[in-house]
Write a protein that holds these residues in place. Structure first.
Motif, PDB file in Angstrom:
ATOM      1  N   PRO A  30      -5.108 -35.700   2.590  1.00  0.00           N
ATOM      2  CA  PRO A  30      -3.952 -34.956   3.102  1.00  0.00           C
ATOM      3  C   PRO A  30      -4.250 -34.316   4.461  1.00  0.00           C
ATOM      4  O   PRO A  30      -5.392 -33.950   4.761  1.00  0.00           O
ATOM      5  N   SER A  31      -3.210 -34.181   5.269  1.00  0.00           N
ATOM      6  CA  SER A  31      -3.350 -33.466   6.533  1.00  0.00           C
ATOM      7  C   SER A  31      -3.239 -31.969   6.268  1.00  0.00           C
ATOM      8  O   SER A  31      -2.337 -31.523   5.553  1.00  0.00           O
ATOM      9  N   ARG A  32      -4.156 -31.186   6.826  1.00  0.00           N
ATOM     10  CA  ARG A  32      -4.229 -29.741   6.568  1.00  0.00           C
ATOM     11  C   ARG A  32      -4.046 -29.449   5.086  1.00  0.00           C
ATOM     12  O   ARG A  32      -3.109 -28.755   4.667  1.00  0.00           O
ATOM     13  N   GLY A 126      -3.628 -19.935   9.708  1.00  0.00           N
ATOM     14  CA  GLY A 126      -2.441 -19.844   8.871  1.00  0.00           C
ATOM     15  C   GLY A 126      -2.638 -20.117   7.402  1.00  0.00           C
ATOM     16  O   GLY A 126      -1.659 -20.183   6.651  1.00  0.00           O
ATOM     17  N   TYR A 127      -3.863 -20.258   6.927  1.00  0.00           N
ATOM     18  CA  TYR A 127      -4.118 -20.467   5.509  1.00  0.00           C
ATOM     19  C   TYR A 127      -4.066 -19.149   4.740  1.00  0.00           C
ATOM     20  O   TYR A 127      -4.536 -18.116   5.234  1.00  0.00           O
ATOM     21  N   ARG A 128      -3.504 -19.189   3.529  1.00  0.00           N
ATOM     22  CA  ARG A 128      -3.719 -18.119   2.562  1.00  0.00           C
ATOM     23  C   ARG A 128      -5.136 -18.279   2.024  1.00  0.00           C
ATOM     24  O   ARG A 128      -5.574 -19.396   1.748  1.00  0.00           O
ATOM     25  N   THR A 129      -5.853 -17.191   1.848  1.00  0.00           N
ATOM     26  CA  THR A 129      -7.256 -17.301   1.458  1.00  0.00           C
ATOM     27  C   THR A 129      -7.581 -16.364   0.306  1.00  0.00           C
ATOM     28  O   THR A 129      -7.103 -15.233   0.239  1.00  0.00           O
ATOM     29  N   ALA A 130      -8.420 -16.836  -0.615  1.00  0.00           N
ATOM     30  CA  ALA A 130      -8.853 -16.012  -1.744  1.00  0.00           C
ATOM     31  C   ALA A 130     -10.292 -16.345  -2.094  1.00  0.00           C
ATOM     32  O   ALA A 130     -10.703 -17.503  -2.072  1.00  0.00           O
ATOM     33  N   CYS A 131     -11.048 -15.308  -2.434  1.00  0.00           N
ATOM     34  CA  CYS A 131     -12.381 -15.428  -3.016  1.00  0.00           C
ATOM     35  C   CYS A 131     -12.305 -14.827  -4.411  1.00  0.00           C
ATOM     36  O   CYS A 131     -11.977 -13.644  -4.555  1.00  0.00           O
ATOM     37  N   SER A 204       4.418 -20.453  -1.850  1.00  0.00           N
ATOM     38  CA  SER A 204       4.264 -20.224  -0.413  1.00  0.00           C
ATOM     39  C   SER A 204       4.318 -21.555   0.312  1.00  0.00           C
ATOM     40  O   SER A 204       3.907 -22.593  -0.226  1.00  0.00           O
ATOM     41  N   ASP A 205       4.823 -21.517   1.536  1.00  0.00           N
ATOM     42  CA  ASP A 205       4.839 -22.727   2.364  1.00  0.00           C
ATOM     43  C   ASP A 205       3.522 -22.923   3.114  1.00  0.00           C
ATOM     44  O   ASP A 205       3.299 -23.979   3.708  1.00  0.00           O
ATOM     45  N   ASP A 206       2.661 -21.910   3.093  1.00  0.00           N
ATOM     46  CA  ASP A 206       1.397 -22.004   3.810  1.00  0.00           C
ATOM     47  C   ASP A 206       0.344 -22.715   2.963  1.00  0.00           C
ATOM     48  O   ASP A 206       0.306 -22.553   1.739  1.00  0.00           O
ATOM     49  N   PRO A 207      -0.542 -23.492   3.594  1.00  0.00           N
ATOM     50  CA  PRO A 207      -1.656 -24.061   2.831  1.00  0.00           C
ATOM     51  C   PRO A 207      -2.598 -22.950   2.374  1.00  0.00           C
ATOM     52  O   PRO A 207      -2.602 -21.847   2.933  1.00  0.00           O
ATOM     53  N   PHE A 208      -3.403 -23.236   1.352  1.00  0.00           N
ATOM     54  CA  PHE A 208      -4.293 -22.200   0.851  1.00  0.00           C
ATOM     55  C   PHE A 208      -5.731 -22.677   0.776  1.00  0.00           C
ATOM     56  O   PHE A 208      -6.021 -23.875   0.672  1.00  0.00           O
ATOM     57  N   LEU A 209      -6.630 -21.703   0.834  1.00  0.00           N
ATOM     58  CA  LEU A 209      -8.058 -21.896   0.596  1.00  0.00           C
ATOM     59  C   LEU A 209      -8.448 -20.999  -0.568  1.00  0.00           C
ATOM     60  O   LEU A 209      -8.257 -19.782  -0.515  1.00  0.00           O
ATOM     61  N   LEU A 210      -8.999 -21.594  -1.618  1.00  0.00           N
ATOM     62  CA  LEU A 210      -9.506 -20.846  -2.761  1.00  0.00           C
ATOM     63  C   LEU A 210     -11.000 -21.106  -2.880  1.00  0.00           C
ATOM     64  O   LEU A 210     -11.425 -22.245  -3.074  1.00  0.00           O
ATOM     65  N   LEU A 340     -11.008 -30.473   8.544  1.00  0.00           N
ATOM     66  CA  LEU A 340      -9.888 -30.786   7.665  1.00  0.00           C
ATOM     67  C   LEU A 340      -8.628 -30.007   8.035  1.00  0.00           C
ATOM     68  O   LEU A 340      -7.513 -30.520   7.943  1.00  0.00           O
ATOM     69  N   ALA A 341      -8.803 -28.758   8.447  1.00  0.00           N
ATOM     70  CA  ALA A 341      -7.662 -27.909   8.797  1.00  0.00           C
ATOM     71  C   ALA A 341      -7.192 -28.123  10.231  1.00  0.00           C
ATOM     72  O   ALA A 341      -6.183 -27.544  10.638  1.00  0.00           O
ATOM     73  N   GLY A 342      -7.921 -28.945  10.990  1.00  0.00           N
ATOM     74  CA  GLY A 342      -7.535 -29.188  12.372  1.00  0.00           C
ATOM     75  C   GLY A 342      -7.871 -28.050  13.307  1.00  0.00           C
ATOM     76  O   GLY A 342      -7.247 -27.898  14.358  1.00  0.00           O
ATOM     77  N   VAL A 343      -8.860 -27.236  12.941  1.00  0.00           N
ATOM     78  CA  VAL A 343      -9.265 -26.092  13.750  1.00  0.00           C
ATOM     79  C   VAL A 343     -10.468 -26.479  14.612  1.00  0.00           C
ATOM     80  O   VAL A 343     -11.366 -27.181  14.118  1.00  0.00           O
ATOM     81  N   PRO A 344     -10.520 -26.071  15.885  1.00  0.00           N
ATOM     82  CA  PRO A 344     -11.706 -26.383  16.697  1.00  0.00           C
ATOM     83  C   PRO A 344     -12.987 -25.908  16.012  1.00  0.00           C
ATOM     84  O   PRO A 344     -13.087 -24.754  15.585  1.00  0.00           O
TER      85      PRO A 344
END
Length: 532
Positions: A30-32, A126-131, A204-210, A340-344
């Motif tokens: 998948p993209s982002r 722009g990712y939602r993030t959780a630890c 949410s419409d934002d991608p997430f990182l868990l 993967l997220a397209g970030v430099p």
């Protein structure tokens, strides 16, 4: 999995980034994507069925390995917890990273404002993030630089300190900056699983990182009730409960995958499963019963292969199954997630993106890999050769220490020391090892805010290796300021702009720019308390 039909390639005039995304779509990546990083605690390379385990059943992890990409030469950042987690989060091996030791080997440092985690990178974009689970870096207080909320995780639930995570039925856990009091009767891994499912299901419409950092199957071998199917096995109590812990980990992974499917986001998600180091032999657990380190020598705390070889599985419904033999290490995770997220990708990391290995496109190889336990042991792998160096009077070494050399192609169990037979190679690898250990080589990266007088100063640091062009800095909020534009910010440089300080409310700093053939937007919230 459906068969993909023929494609016509990227449209005429598309950018290199768009062409790359088209190729990834064909390969099923998948993209982002949403990203889940599952980190087991002290799970050995050989403790799952897909890597030879026969006594402990792990059907769910085995299915992920059969459907996804299994890395059979994956390494942790260190042979023990804290430095390994630092390497995974920051992209630096333990010869460069901030945290290079566990508390008992001390002193264990904490992460600092100079550190950049993969969560900070993805949060900026722009990712939602959780630890959720075990963080492992103190101190136990809110607002300090090493707290997960400060290091890029907007949601945190779990243990902050290293030793606290040894309590499976804790009296408290942290939720963001608050201690949540418990009655000591709730099993922490169960709470982590339920909280992770809630995060996945958040609309949410934002991608997430868990980042799901469970403390299973770390000692002590504690499990609710009895050991289930292992209760009557002719093993010691700790071994039966350890097997049950690994099985519980396997079912927790299945619960997260089920939550992805129930939420309708499985196809847009990449799951990475790994461990922080090799298997433990603590409080009565005997890893040789389970062949927990597979064919490798050593276990937790040792820089032999058994202490640093770990499982690594990448799964997404569209990925094609493959087994990757190219060596990768946990410090490759940050550049991979950025890719993967397209970030430099930040410059001066020890890690390399292995994104291409997920699709079969290939990825840059490491010249060498390094492990460092200060005042104890170090190791370097270059190609087939592995050098291990013991400090004086450590690991059976004499007052001068000891250096060992192994050919991993013919001796993966590290049984035949060739240092005396290959003195020139031994000396060369020793020099490379010494040159690989030193201060943090990174340059500042990201978006920072600071109140100066009646202004909010926004600073963009280009810590990547490419120029950022058409840069626009601004702030969003109740009082939106006019953006300031510059043509270019070169690698290693920064730009600062002051904006009128809003009277109240939350304000978000914003930076837009182009790099690597695509547009990027970074955002960073400046909290209300900082405006007064």
């Amino acid at each position: 999995m459906p068969t993909l039909g023929p494609t016509l390639g990227p449209a005429f005039g598309s950018s290199p980034a768009e062409a790359a995304e088209a190729a990834e779509a064909v390969a099923g990546l998948p993209s982002r994507p949403n990203i889940i990083v599952i980190l087991a605690d002290d799970l050995g390379w050989g403790e799952i069925g897909s890597q030879g385990q026969r006594l402990i059943k792990t059907p769910n992890l085995d299915r992920l390995a059969a459907e996804g990409v299994r890395f059979d030469t994956a390494y942790s950042g260190a042979p023990l917890c804290a430095p390994s987690r630092c390497a995974l989060l920051t992209g630096l091996h333990a010869g460069h990273g901030t945290v290079r030791e566990n508390p008992e080997g001390g002193p264990q440092r904490s992460l600092t404002d100079a550190d950049l985690t993969f969560a900070e990178l993805l949060q900026l974009s722009g990712y939602r993030t959780a630890c959720i689970g075990k963080w492992g870096f103190g101190p136990e207080q809110a607002g300090q630089a090493s707290h997960p909320n400060v290091r890029g995780f907007e949601e945190f639930f779990g243990y902050i300190g290293h030793a606290h995570a040894h309590q499976y039925f804790p009296k408290y856990l942290w939720h963001n900056g608050t201690k949540v009091r418990l009655n000591g009767k709730q099993y922490a891994p169960h709470l982590f699983r339920e909280r992770a499912i809630e995060f996945i299901q958040h609309d949410s419409d934002d991608p997430f990182l868990l980042y799901f950092a469970t403390n299973l199957p770390h000692s002590p071998s504690v499990i609710p009730g009895d050991a289930g199917p292992y209760e009557n096995r002719p093993w010691s109590g700790p071994n039966r409960r350890h097997a049950a812990q690994v099985a519980r980990l396997d079912t927790d992974v299945a619960s997260l995958i089920r939550a992805l499917r129930d939420a309708g986001v499985a196809d847009d998600t990449l799951v990475l499963f790994t461990s922080d180091n090799g298997p433990h032999r603590e409080k009565g657990v005997t890893p040789w019963l389970f062949d927990s380190n597979g064919p490798f020598r050593g276990d937790k705390r040792e820089v032999y292969e058994g202490g640093i070889r770990v499982p690594l599985i990448a799964w997404s419904p569209g990925l094609r199954h493959r087994v990757v033999s190219q060596p990768v290490a946990s410090w490759d995770l940050l550049p991979t997630l950025a890719d993967l997220a397209g970030v430099p990708i930040p410059a001066h990391l020890d890690g390399r993106s292995f994104k291409g290995l997920l699709t079969g496109a290939g990825a840059p190889k490491h010249d060498h890999l390094v492990w460092n336990r200060p005042r104890k042991a170090q190791a370097i792998r270059r190609g087939r050769w592995k050098l291990v160096r013991w400090a004086p009077k450590i690991g059976g070494a004499g007052p001068e220490g000891r250096i060992e050399l192994y050919d991993l192609h013919t001796d993966q169990g590290e049984q035949h020391d060739l240092a005396a037979e290959r003195p020139e190679l031994t000396e060369e690898l020793t020099r490379t090892l010494d040159a690989s250990i030193g201060p943090d080589p990174r340059t500042p990266y990201g978006l920072k805010t600071q109140v100066k007088g009646d202004q909010l100063v926004v600073t963009l640091f280009n810590g990547s290796s490419v120029a950022w062009r058409e840069v626009q800095l601004g702030i969003d909020g109740a009082r939106r300021a006019r953006a300031h534009t510059v043509a270019r910010v070169n690698p290693g440089m920064s730009i600062s702009v002051g904006f009128p300080l809003p009277a109240a409310g939350t304000v978000t700093a914003r930076a837009g720019f182009r790099a690597g053939g695509r547009a990027h937007v970074f955002r960073k919230a400046h909290r209300k308390s900082s405006l007064t």
